[in-house]
Scaffold this motif. Structure first.
Motif, short mmCIF file in Angstrom:
data_model
loop_
_atom_site.label_atom_id
_atom_site.label_comp_id
_atom_site.label_asym_id
_atom_site.label_seq_id
_atom_site.Cartn_x
_atom_site.Cartn_y
_atom_site.Cartn_z
N ARG A 56 0.80 -1.23 0.00
CA ARG A 56 0.00 0.00 0.00
C ARG A 56 0.84 1.28 0.00
N LYS A 57 2.04 1.21 0.53
CA LYS A 57 2.93 2.36 0.64
C LYS A 57 2.22 3.58 1.28
N PRO A 58 1.79 3.45 2.53
CA PRO A 58 1.09 4.56 3.18
C PRO A 58 2.04 5.71 3.48
N GLY A 59 1.46 6.85 3.78
CA GLY A 59 2.26 8.03 4.10
C GLY A 59 2.87 7.93 5.49
N TRP A 60 3.72 8.90 5.80
CA TRP A 60 4.41 8.91 7.09
C TRP A 60 3.47 9.17 8.26
N SER A 61 2.28 9.67 7.97
CA SER A 61 1.33 9.89 9.07
C SER A 61 0.86 8.55 9.65
N PHE A 62 1.09 7.48 8.91
CA PHE A 62 0.66 6.16 9.35
C PHE A 62 1.84 5.40 9.97
N VAL A 63 2.37 5.92 11.05
CA VAL A 63 3.52 5.29 11.69
C VAL A 63 3.14 4.73 13.06
N HIS A 65 0.43 3.16 14.24
CA HIS A 65 -0.19 1.82 14.27
C HIS A 65 0.87 0.71 14.29
N PRO A 66 1.79 0.68 13.33
CA PRO A 66 2.77 -0.42 13.38
C PRO A 66 3.69 -0.36 14.59
N ILE A 67 4.03 0.83 15.04
CA ILE A 67 4.90 0.94 16.22
C ILE A 67 4.21 0.34 17.44
N ILE A 68 2.96 0.72 17.67
CA ILE A 68 2.22 0.20 18.83
C ILE A 68 2.07 -1.31 18.75
N MET A 69 1.76 -1.82 17.56
CA MET A 69 1.55 -3.26 17.42
C MET A 69 2.86 -4.04 17.62
N ILE A 70 3.95 -3.54 17.10
CA ILE A 70 5.24 -4.22 17.29
C ILE A 70 5.64 -4.21 18.76
N VAL A 71 5.41 -3.09 19.44
CA VAL A 71 5.71 -3.01 20.88
C VAL A 71 4.86 -4.02 21.64
N ALA A 72 3.59 -4.16 21.25
CA ALA A 72 2.70 -5.11 21.92
C ALA A 72 3.21 -6.54 21.76
N VAL A 73 3.66 -6.89 20.57
CA VAL A 73 4.18 -8.25 20.35
C VAL A 73 5.48 -8.45 21.13
N ILE A 74 6.31 -7.44 21.20
CA ILE A 74 7.53 -7.54 22.01
C ILE A 74 7.18 -7.76 23.48
N VAL A 98 -4.23 -4.33 25.71
CA VAL A 98 -4.62 -2.91 25.63
C VAL A 98 -3.92 -2.25 24.45
N LEU A 99 -2.64 -2.54 24.26
CA LEU A 99 -1.91 -1.96 23.12
C LEU A 99 -2.50 -2.43 21.79
N PHE A 100 -2.89 -3.70 21.71
CA PHE A 100 -3.52 -4.19 20.47
C PHE A 100 -4.81 -3.44 20.18
N ILE A 101 -5.62 -3.22 21.20
CA ILE A 101 -6.89 -2.53 21.02
C ILE A 101 -6.65 -1.08 20.61
N VAL A 102 -5.72 -0.41 21.29
CA VAL A 102 -5.40 0.98 20.95
C VAL A 102 -4.81 1.07 19.54
N GLY A 103 -3.89 0.17 19.23
CA GLY A 103 -3.27 0.17 17.90
C GLY A 103 -4.28 -0.06 16.79
N ALA A 104 -5.24 -0.96 17.03
CA ALA A 104 -6.28 -1.22 16.03
C ALA A 104 -7.22 -0.03 15.91
N ALA A 105 -7.48 0.63 17.02
CA ALA A 105 -8.41 1.76 17.01
C ALA A 105 -7.85 2.95 16.22
N ILE A 106 -6.54 3.10 16.18
CA ILE A 106 -5.96 4.23 15.45
C ILE A 106 -5.61 3.89 14.01
N TYR A 107 -5.90 2.64 13.62
CA TYR A 107 -5.59 2.19 12.26
C TYR A 107 -6.36 3.02 11.25
N ARG A 108 -5.65 3.57 10.31
CA ARG A 108 -6.27 4.28 9.18
C ARG A 108 -5.23 4.42 8.09
N VAL A 109 -5.69 4.30 6.88
CA VAL A 109 -4.78 4.44 5.74
C VAL A 109 -5.40 5.40 4.76
#
Length: 109
Positions: A56-63, A65-74, A98-109
């Motif tokens: 999809r190559k999203p813009g830099w405003s979409f950073v 979501h992946p940061i929160i999700m990666i932190v949650a998995v860590i 909680v991080l998964f829920i927050v990360g999913a809630a801010i998901y937007r592309v």
């Protein structure tokens, strides 16, 4: 690919909620094999997310979501070890969920 990532993500959030409830309800927590499967599925979701990001190559405003999700998995990998004290495992599952829920809630592309 994005749709698969999104649907799989919702299923995994439900799985994280179930795992968290299991940790809260039992003294021994999630069995080692089940914990491995759950965390493995989250690792797969990270891979699907990276593939979706590249396609999809999203813009830099979409950073965020992946940061929160990666932190949650860590957090899952580090804090939920079966040999860890119960309080640490509980903290890991609750924080990650909680991080998964927050990360999913801010998901937007």
């Amino acid at each position: 690919m994005g749709h698969v990532h999104m649907v799989f993500g919702v299923v995994l959030i439900l799985l994280a909620i179930i795992a968290t409830i299991w940790e809260l309800a039992t003294q021994r927590g999630l069995p080692r094999a089940l914990r491995g499967v759950v965390i493995g599925l989250f690792d797969l979701q990270i891979l699907l997310g990276i593939i979706t990001w590249l396609i999809r190559k999203p813009g830099w405003s979409f950073v965020l979501h992946p940061i929160i999700m990666i932190v949650a998995v860590i957090v899952l990998h580090v804090l939920t070890s079966p040999s860890a004290p119960r309080s640490r495992r509980l903290t890991g599952w609750v924080v990650a969920t909680v991080l998964f829920i927050v990360g999913a809630a801010i998901y937007r592309v």
